[in-house]
Scaffold this active site. Sequence first.
Site, PDB file in Angstrom:
ATOM      1  N   THR A 190       0.803  -1.225   0.000  1.00 23.02           N
ATOM      2  CA  THR A 190       0.000   0.000   0.000  1.00 23.02           C
ATOM      3  C   THR A 190       0.834   1.274   0.000  1.00 23.02           C
ATOM      4  OG1 THR A 190      -1.843  -1.108   1.077  1.00 23.02           O
ATOM      5  CG2 THR A 190      -1.748   1.284   1.287  1.00 23.02           C
ATOM      6  N   ASP A 233      -4.183   5.952   7.375  1.00 19.05           N
ATOM      7  CA  ASP A 233      -3.333   7.139   7.448  1.00 19.05           C
ATOM      8  C   ASP A 233      -2.404   7.232   6.245  1.00 19.05           C
ATOM      9  OD1 ASP A 233      -1.716   5.000   8.264  1.00 19.05           O
ATOM     10  OD2 ASP A 233      -1.115   5.917  10.164  1.00 19.05           O
ATOM     11  N   ARG A 234      -1.760   6.129   5.882  1.00 16.62           N
ATOM     12  CA  ARG A 234      -0.819   6.185   4.753  1.00 16.62           C
ATOM     13  C   ARG A 234      -1.544   6.417   3.426  1.00 16.62           C
ATOM     14  NH1 ARG A 234      -0.436   1.015   7.015  1.00 16.62           N
ATOM     15  NH2 ARG A 234      -1.349  -0.710   5.807  1.00 16.62           N
TER      16      ARG A 234
END
Length: 563
Positions: free
Chosen positions: A83, A167-168
Amino acid sequence: MNNFINSKNIVVLIVHIIGSYFSYGQTEDSKKPKLVVGIIVDQMRAEQLYRYEAKYSEDGFKRILRDGFNYKNTQYNYSPTVTASGHSSIYTGTTPSMHGIIGNNWHDRYKKKYTSSVEDTTVVLIGSKKQNNTGASPKQLLTTTISDQLRMSTNFRSKVISVSLKDRGAVLPGGHLATAAYWHDIETSPGYFVSSSYYMNELPNWVSTFNKLEKSSTYLDTVWNTFYPIESYTESYGDNNKYEVVLGDDSPTFPYDFKILRKKYRKRNIEYLMLGFSPAGNTLLTEFAMDAIKNEELGSDEETDMLTISYSVTDKAGHLFGPNSVEIEDIYIRLDHEISTLLKYLDKKVGKGEYLLFLTSDHGAVPIASYLNDIKVPTGVARTAKFKDNLSKYLNTKYGEDLWVQNFDGNQLYLNRIAIYKKGLQLESVQQDAANFLVDQEGISGALTAYQLQTSQYTSGLRELVQNGYNQKRSGDVIITFNAGFVQDDDSEIEVSSVQGTIHGSGYSYDTHVPLLWFGNGISHGESVRKVSPVDIASTLTMILNLQLPSGNSGSPLRELFK
């Protein structure tokens, strides 16, 4: 009548053809888009555009396919396909070797501990009920993004808003200069959208208002059943099977009563984690994204704005249920309706033809190993804990007793360089010994040393992908590739027949082959089977918006979009 074209006319014709080929848009008076919308569908395999096509609506994926441009052979040009690396590569226009995000997290050999792709202990969460939570920022990202270049080019008049459940998935697309990034905090009741002090000191009123509606909690009081009668889901294997992770007490089957399940997960303070594998999580994010468009007035003036959306449910559910499950099929059917809702909102709020949208994925996934085993497709379990133990014994025998392995996780081996130097050994020799030993282990197809990756240039196959994913300061001393179809597990006892759920991260096509669709402002209908990469997206947007290329850009503009 003149029956031939003279040389002057030929020159004029050639100039006209070349000029037409390389000018963006459908007509000479095409304008830059008011809003660029980047959509990443986490863990979407390219085939999922077509596998469930008969069940899609006319206004979601089909509308983009019908009116937009489809790159059918889009492949990541590096590994590991995870991701954080994918989101970074899409928006920086380069690979982990350059932008430095070599994984969702990795071992920091200098600090001798793990670090996250977006972890930042110098900032705190904004909007969280908990105090002193570690925040997130893009400080680990070593190059600029297309969103950074847009902000700089307009002297920060353009807005960049980035949203995701992860978050990422929000931080990395927004780059270093995003106006704001928001993500869903699963550890904070009742599951608010939060940000970081990197961006702001307090949440805007519209985000606080959205949170006060407590939609997360409302969605966790619902029952998930299939959109269509379950017997029609013939594109997937049966609902009750041994391949999927069981969330309740009995079997991995419909319906999923989240109101009951949340009580089970509340005891561990992770009840809001369930939104990550519920189609309602995608609905929540779509509603939040539309609120952002409205309240931030994106696409409302002469400066191009950018909105990045990362749908995470497909990934979290994909890990649990696998790409051949009824659950995943139903999630995509429902996501199609979310895409339809978003497009209609953009038509109304920004205007048809006024926005430019692309849709892609950060990686795919391998089918569940136990399923592959049952249908007699090559598969297996690579037992990483066993590899570490065996390698340590081998190095102890050859070089004497010491802690030779600093860290061994996934496909990255970090050697204890201090021990190597104290013994007066050559680092590249120990790296090669370790690689030679590991490549003989069951399930490992190759092992490249840091020395090889620094001194050789690979131009094809898995070796090229490994090299593109290798960063000299952050990557390990030996990078491993596993056999196709194999999954990695620390459990040395697990048999392939009992594996549940799936993973990703390899350089094989089930992980690298993703969709890439373009739609909206200046995009003509068409498709191409030319091999391209998601790292080409940033340079394409650069040419469309007349920006400076991101600092580490290595991709090429997608020429079919330039007429």
